[in-house]
Design a protein around this motif. Structure first.
Motif: not given
Length: 427
Positions: A224, A251, A279, A299-300
């Motif tokens: 990521t 991210r 994310l 996603g978090y």
């Protein structure tokens, strides 16, 4: 050598013990109960967490030479009390709700029975663990509900006490988080760990491209990449140029996350990186997560709001004496009558009733011995004659929580302030 947990307590627990030893009441059988008079923050349900940690700490609740020396030198208690403490071993019983279950006002989530002397000493330890862990798990459950099927990583270690961070990661995983950034939680409790790089890694290198190249070379194309150190669009373009459609995720950690995620999704798709996930992090709480439900987010990452209970850092649990032994040897209910802080006396049992659709309908608390038809018993044996018998894997609690939340009425999942999702009744 494992450190004793005996001094993780309040001074007055020991002075009560000393006075009770002197009066002769210390050895009376007593029943203490952990419960909440209300659910703080206007929440609809609470989550039971910390039971496993209580059982672990109970096994180390011993007054060794160092603890006794401290108490003697500081004149906390007298010599006869020190002699009692030197031989202290909890030999009573503990029953409780299982981890991952939910609770409501007046739910007797833990019942401690033994002599007054044995049981009163456990008050501070039990409450410090349960108040923290139940608050964090209750918060994590709300966040998990808001996220739906999208995973959440717990990343609050830098925002709280170092050991509170470990406990928070455990409680969050129990309540539905997918992983944690905290390695000690991984080591002690088996919580999956995850993490890649911070802005410092990008700033260290001469260019963003050089930083990305180093990370990809080390962690592979499925890593990521953090894309908001400088210009988001330029970072995304550079990332895809380096890896192509194999890029795992990007991210975003700043700005209007919903708008940024939309822009990044459109850019990734235009560049052919259809499977690259997005994310988002940056001071998220359950309300921000809910607001991002329609955004193209995969996603978090949640930190500060999780470890601070999203504004509700304690579960408001209390530890109250509800029954004591009489001169005749029977148990007599006792109750506090203070204005605004009443309690209900008597050794209790608890059951949960369901409606015809299979959803929870009522929390039934009884001191009469009544066993309701179809009622689900909530109190389970945790400690018998001082020995732990109810320890469970964390994975079991995690599964239980998901199954339990699925049986709550729909209004339990509302984020706005309200009343308990189901009523508590007494019989």
């Amino acid at each position: 050598m494992t450190m004793s947990t005996a001094l993780l307590t309040d001074h007055y627990e020991l002075t009560m013990l000393q006075a009770a030893l002197r009066s002769g009441a210390a050895h009376r059988r007593a029943v203490f109960e952990v419960f909440a008079r209300h659910l703080p923050g206007g929440r609809r349900y609470g989550v039971v967490a910390g039971v496993g940690r209580v059982l672990d700490e109970l096994e180390h609740f011993r007054f060794g030479d160092e603890e006794l020396t401290f108490l003697r030198e500081n004149q906390v208690v007298d010599e006869s009390t020190l002699a009692f403490l030197a031989d202290y071993r909890f030999s009573g019983s503990i029953h409780g709700y299982r981890e991952g279950d939910v609770y409501f006002p007046a739910s007797p989530i833990m019942v401690v029975e033994g002599s007054f002397a044995e049981a009163v000493l456990l008050e501070t330890l039990i409450l410090s663990i349960m108040n923290h862990d139940c608050a964090i798990a209750s918060t994590a459950s709300r966040m998990s509900n808001a996220a739906g099927t999208r995973p959440i990583i717990e990343m609050g270690s830098r925002r709280t006490h170092e050991w509170a961070a470990v406990a928070s990661a455990r409680a969050a995983y129990l309540a539905g988080f997918a992983s944690t950034s905290n390695l000690m939680a991984g080591r002690l409790y088996g919580v999956p760990t995850a993490g890649t790089a911070a802005h410092a890694f990008t700033l260290l290198h001469d260019s963003e491209q050089e930083a990305f190249e180093a990370q990809i070379a080390s962690l592979g194309p499925e890593t990521t990449l953090l894309v908001d150190t400088y210009d988001v669009a330029e970072a995304v373009r550079t990332a895809v140029e380096l890896v192509g459609s194999k890029l795992g995720a990007v991210r975003i950690d700043s700005g209007d996350l919903g708008a940024a995620a939309q822009d990044v999704r459109e850019q990734l798709d235009a560049l052919g990186a259809f499977n690259t996930r997005i994310l988002v992090t940056s001071d998220l709480d359950e309300y921000a997560i809910a607001a991002l439900a329609a955004a193209p987010v995969d996603g978090y990452g949640v930190g500060t709001s999780l470890v601070t209970g999203s504004g509700v850092p304690t579960a408001a649990l209390v530890y109250k004496l509800v029954a004591r032994e009489t001169a005749a040897g029977s148990l007599e209910p006792v109750a506090k009558r203070s204005v605004g802080k009443p309690s209900r006396g008597g050794r209790k049992q608890a059951y949960r009733l369901m409606d015809e659709s299979g959803h929870f309908d009522t929390e039934l608390i009884t001191t009469s011995g009544l066993v309701p038809d179809g009622g689900i018993p909530l109190l389970h044996e945790l400690v018998r004659d001082g020995e732990v018998v109810g320890r469970e894997p964390l994975a079991t609690a995690r599964i239980r929580h998901a199954e339990t939340v699925a049986r709550l009425p729909q209004e339990a999942l509302h984020l706005g302030r309200g009343y308990a999702a189901i009523p508590t009744e007494f019989a």
